[in-house]
Each structure stands twice: as C-alpha cells, then as structure tokens.
Design an enzyme around this catalytic site. Structure first.
Site, PDB file in Angstrom:
ATOM      1  N   GLU A  93       0.913  -1.212   0.212  1.00  0.00           N
ATOM      2  CA  GLU A  93       0.235  -0.143  -0.125  1.00  0.00           C
ATOM      3  C   GLU A  93       1.193   1.714  -0.037  1.00  0.00           C
ATOM      4  OE1 GLU A  93      -1.366  -1.562   3.871  1.00  0.00           O
ATOM      5  OE2 GLU A  93      -2.089   0.802   3.880  1.00  0.00           O
ATOM      6  N   CYS A 106       3.688   8.692   0.665  1.00  0.00           N
ATOM      7  CA  CYS A 106       4.193   7.804   1.015  1.00  0.00           C
ATOM      8  C   CYS A 106       4.013   6.179   0.685  1.00  0.00           C
ATOM      9  CB  CYS A 106       3.086   7.723   2.709  1.00  0.00           C
ATOM     10  SG  CYS A 106       3.615   6.653   3.696  1.00  0.00           S
ATOM     11  N   CYS A 113       6.957  -6.939   7.194  1.00  0.00           N
ATOM     12  CA  CYS A 113       7.505  -6.431   8.289  1.00  0.00           C
ATOM     13  C   CYS A 113       8.030  -7.084   9.356  1.00  0.00           C
ATOM     14  CB  CYS A 113       7.714  -4.459   8.489  1.00  0.00           C
ATOM     15  SG  CYS A 113       8.881  -4.230   9.516  1.00  0.00           S
ATOM     16  N   CYS A 117       6.983  -3.970  16.423  1.00  0.00           N
ATOM     17  CA  CYS A 117       6.552  -3.217  16.525  1.00  0.00           C
ATOM     18  C   CYS A 117       5.226  -3.342  17.079  1.00  0.00           C
ATOM     19  CB  CYS A 117       6.399  -1.614  16.639  1.00  0.00           C
ATOM     20  SG  CYS A 117       8.416  -0.888  15.421  1.00  0.00           S
ATOM     21  N   CYS A 120       1.880  -2.080  15.632  1.00  0.00           N
ATOM     22  CA  CYS A 120       1.999  -1.363  13.924  1.00  0.00           C
ATOM     23  C   CYS A 120       0.529  -3.052  13.612  1.00  0.00           C
ATOM     24  CB  CYS A 120       3.637  -1.727  13.468  1.00  0.00           C
ATOM     25  SG  CYS A 120       3.281  -0.886  11.669  1.00  0.00           S
ATOM     26  N   GLY A 160       6.868  -1.730   6.082  1.00  0.00           N
ATOM     27  CA  GLY A 160       8.718  -2.122   5.598  1.00  0.00           C
ATOM     28  C   GLY A 160       9.755  -1.299   6.828  1.00  0.00           C
ATOM     29  N   GLU A 161      10.468  -2.280   7.167  1.00  0.00           N
ATOM     30  CA  GLU A 161      11.768  -1.566   7.711  1.00  0.00           C
ATOM     31  C   GLU A 161      12.638  -0.815   6.462  1.00  0.00           C
ATOM     32  OE1 GLU A 161      12.657   0.728  10.119  1.00  0.00           O
ATOM     33  OE2 GLU A 161      14.384   0.952   9.188  1.00  0.00           O
ATOM     34  N   SER A 192      12.373   6.581   7.287  1.00  0.00           N
ATOM     35  CA  SER A 192      11.900   6.518   8.844  1.00  0.00           C
ATOM     36  C   SER A 192      12.332   5.350   9.360  1.00  0.00           C
ATOM     37  CB  SER A 192      10.348   6.784   8.548  1.00  0.00           C
ATOM     38  OG  SER A 192       9.647   7.097  10.086  1.00  0.00           O
ATOM     39  N   SER A 215      12.184   6.541  14.845  1.00  0.00           N
ATOM     40  CA  SER A 215      10.596   6.495  15.180  1.00  0.00           C
ATOM     41  C   SER A 215      11.347   6.503  16.657  1.00  0.00           C
ATOM     42  CB  SER A 215      10.600   5.176  14.864  1.00  0.00           C
ATOM     43  OG  SER A 215       9.212   5.315  13.718  1.00  0.00           O
ATOM     44  N   LEU A 216      10.655   7.222  17.770  1.00  0.00           N
ATOM     45  CA  LEU A 216      11.568   6.435  19.214  1.00  0.00           C
ATOM     46  C   LEU A 216      10.239   6.939  20.135  1.00  0.00           C
ATOM     47  CD1 LEU A 216      14.241   7.649  20.085  1.00  0.00           C
ATOM     48  CD2 LEU A 216      13.163   9.430  20.974  1.00  0.00           C
ATOM     49  N   HIS A 217       9.220   6.899  20.125  1.00  0.00           N
ATOM     50  CA  HIS A 217       8.232   6.339  20.917  1.00  0.00           C
ATOM     51  C   HIS A 217       8.323   6.239  22.464  1.00  0.00           C
ATOM     52  CE1 HIS A 217       6.617   6.145  17.124  1.00  0.00           C
ATOM     53  NE2 HIS A 217       6.861   5.109  17.122  1.00  0.00           N
ATOM     54  N   ASN A 291      -2.902   5.682  16.325  1.00  0.00           N
ATOM     55  CA  ASN A 291      -4.134   5.456  15.286  1.00  0.00           C
ATOM     56  C   ASN A 291      -4.408   3.870  15.425  1.00  0.00           C
ATOM     57  OD1 ASN A 291      -5.333   5.791  13.015  1.00  0.00           O
ATOM     58  ND2 ASN A 291      -3.674   6.645  11.666  1.00  0.00           N
ATOM     59  N   CYS A 334      -0.025   2.651   8.412  1.00  0.00           N
ATOM     60  CA  CYS A 334       0.439   1.789   9.070  1.00  0.00           C
ATOM     61  C   CYS A 334       0.249   0.125   8.631  1.00  0.00           C
ATOM     62  CB  CYS A 334       0.793   1.709  10.247  1.00  0.00           C
ATOM     63  SG  CYS A 334       0.671   3.862  10.879  1.00  0.00           S
TER      64      CYS A 334
END
Ligand code: SAH
Length: 345
Positions: A93, A106, A113, A117, A120, A160-161, A192, A215-217, A291, A334
């Site tokens: 997507e 995007c 992935c 996480c 996600c 994906g990473e 990212s 992506s710290l979070h 989200n 996501c």
C-alpha cells in the site's frame, strides 16, 4: 521476478548492462529515460531503439511492475490510498497526501515487516520480502499517473523497515533523484526507521541529504522495550549517539516520531525525560496521535494530553509539531488497508 530487474538499476548500471550486451553506452541512457522519465510500460514503446534491441530487452526483462488493485479517496481531505499488486501477486500500500506545500507520497519499502512493533499493523503477518528499487519508484509513477499530479515529496514511512532493505533504498534514491527520472531532490525525501543503529551509521557515511526520521516512541529503554523489540537490541543512548553522528556528517535536522499511546508513553514525566534526552540535538519532535489497530489494545491519547505533552517539550526548547491525521475515513495508516484486504480474500 527476473534475475536482473532493469527498472531497479541506476543510470550507470543500465549503461554498463547495455555495453555488456554489446550495445552502445548512450542506449543505456535512453532506456533509463524511457523507464523513469517517460514511464513507458512496455519495451515496444521505446521507439528510438532498433526492433532487434527492443526484442532483446523484452525477452530478458520486465516492466510495469505494479498494478492498481484498489484505490480509496478520503471524503474528508482527498487523501488517496492505493493498494498495488506486484508481479508475484503480493499486495502493498501507498498513500498520496495533498498538503499546501506540495503532494507527498508515502511509500512501502517491504511487503510486511519483521520489526514487530506492538502497535503497528504492518508487522502482524511478518516480513514476506523486500521491495526492489523499481517497485519503490513504481509506486510514485503509478500515483502520479493515476491522480494526474506531480509528487514533490516522498516519505518512506509505509509498510516495512527501510534500513532492513538499505541496498535497494539507496538505488531507489539515486534513481528517483536523477534529472532523467523524477528529479525529486534528496531534501524532499524522508526515511523513517525504528532505529537500526548499525545501518544509521552506514547511511550517514553515504553523505546523502535526505531527512532521517527516527521512531522513538519513548524517552527511555524501559518504555521503548515494551512496544519495540528493536529497543532490546540497541539502547536509546546508542541510538541517539548514531543520530548525533548522522547530524555531524550531514548537517541535517533529524525528526523524532513519537506516537502517543494512552497511559503507556504519554505521561508528563516522559515529556520532561524526552526533552532532557534530546537537549542540544539538531532535531524536532513530531507527535503522532496513535492510530488504533483493531488487533492491539493500545488506545490513543486524549487531546488535552497531547497538547500538554507538546507544551512541555516546547517549554524545554524542543521544537514540536503534532501530525495531522489524514484520511482517517479510509484506514490510511500503517498497513491497515493491506491487512483488511488480505483478510477479505
Ligand atoms: N519501519 C519504519 C517506517 C514505517 S512505520 C519505522 O518504524 O519508522 C512509519 C511510522 O508509523 C513509524 O513512526 C511507526 O512507528 C508509526 N506507526 C506504526 N503504527 C502506528 C499506529 N498504529 N499509530 C501511529 N503510528 C504508527
């Protein structure tokens, strides 16, 4: 998939390939331009090449790597979400977002992935495979053609990473950046990552001018480890050290993404701790209202909490923005759309 995917080669690589098969070097440039500049979808359209060469290419390579499977347009803000199918029938997507400063795509970097996480949707089915550079560029081309617009910014923030697929990402950036292709400046590309520290060093040493988003979070290892497996491999201090190195090498400001999850990482004490951790770094924080994903129990923070979190960071001198939520009526976040599609099948 063919062994050599011609749409994934940089212009130099196409030229080398063409010389290797006994043709003149400038033919390589022409072919690159047909694929990435004119975006033709079959070799027969390469009208300035001999029929013989076109046949040769046709027998060995593939074009038109993606097709639109489904498309959703947000009634709220015109955000458009695409589901593409690939030659091997995998589904990915991409999202088109229209901002007043330009159109942003995007894009996905992998099918699925493997980072795991907890909040996600993209990672729920694990990693299927890496995308090729051609498949990444193809997402841009298909969106531009279908929506009849020009993309000015790219964020590699779909499924994906990207640092788990770095070689292809580097080819993709070289291709999309080229004047004979989309000519999108490196400063208009954001990558990212959830924080693959070794790969951040590799990327820093490539001296690119892209924006790095992390992506710290969470402000510490304890919070990060609760939701991000990668935090067990690399400590936040190691991660921030790699970020300092990236800034030193590129002089680029880093974006720290922080998805606010109710009662997990949105407490005021964490805002203070985060401000402390980031002090002195050339950076800004992008707060993301989480989200909700139906397979997980995480809840988004309430509006006042988000506001307070932002105020604390700003009071400590950290530049902070809150990400606008676009396309909320079309699952534009996501990996949720791909998941729903696969479930339906
Ligand atoms: N793997 C990369 C890029 C893809 S994810 C990365 O981790 O950065 C893009 C961003 O969306 C990341 O910041 C990710 O943590 C965030 N994200 C994933 N699921 C989310 C959700 N349900 N709500 C809010 N942000 C989410």
């Amino acid at each position: 998939m063919q062994e050599i995917d011609i749409a994934s080669l940089t212009i130099e690589e196409v030229k080398n390939l063409i010389v290797e098969i006994g043709e003149k070097e400038f033919r390589g440039e022409q072919i690159f331009h047909w694929i990435h500049g004119k975006r033709i979808e079959s070799f027969d359209e390469m009208t300035n090449l001999s029929k013989r060469l076109r046949e040769k290419l046709k027998n060995n390579y593939e074009l038109n790597l993606l097709s639109i499977e489904e498309k959703y347009v947000s009634k709220i803000d015109n955000t458009t979400k695409y589901l593409f199918s690939l030659k091997d029938n995998n589904i990915i997507e991409s999202v088109l977002m229209r901002y007043n400063y330009g159109n942003t795509a995007c894009i996905s970097s992998q099918v699925g992935c493997r980072m795991g996480c907890a909040f996600c949707a993209s990672t729920l089915g694990g990693l299927i495979r890496n995308l090729t550079a051609g498949e990444m560029a193809g997402q841009i081309y298909k969106i531009e053609k279908d929506s009849n617009i020009k993309i000015s910014n790219i964020v590699i923030m779909g499924s994906g990473e990207p640092l788990d697929n770095l070689e292809s990402i580097l080819s993709f950036i070289k291709i999309i950046n080229h004047p004979k292709a989309a000519n999108i400046g490196q400063r208009h590309i954001t990558l990212s990552t959830c924080g693959l520290v070794d790969k951040i060093y590799t990327l820093a040493n490539k001296n690119l001018q892209i924006t790095l988003a992390i992506s710290l979070h969470g402000p510490n290892d304890k919070v990060r480890q609760e939701i991000m497996p990668i935090a067990k491999k690399y400590s936040i201090d190691e991660l921030l050290k790699a970020c300092s190195y990236y800034i030193m090498k590129t002089h680029r400001r880093i974006t720290f993404e922080y998805a606010l999850i109710n009662q997990l990482n949105d407490q005021e004490e964490y805002a203070f701790e985060l401000a402390d951790k980031l002090k002195g770094l050339l950076c800004h924080v992008n707060l993301i209202p989480m989200n909700p994903v139906k397979e997980t129990n995480f809840k988004e923070s309430n509006k006042d909490t988000i506001k307070k979190f932002k105020e604390i960071l700003e009071s400590k001198g950290i530049q902070t923005t809150v990400r606008r939520r676009l396309g909320s009526d079309i699952d534009a976040a996501c990996g949720q759309l791909r998941r729903r599609y696969l479930e339906m099948k």
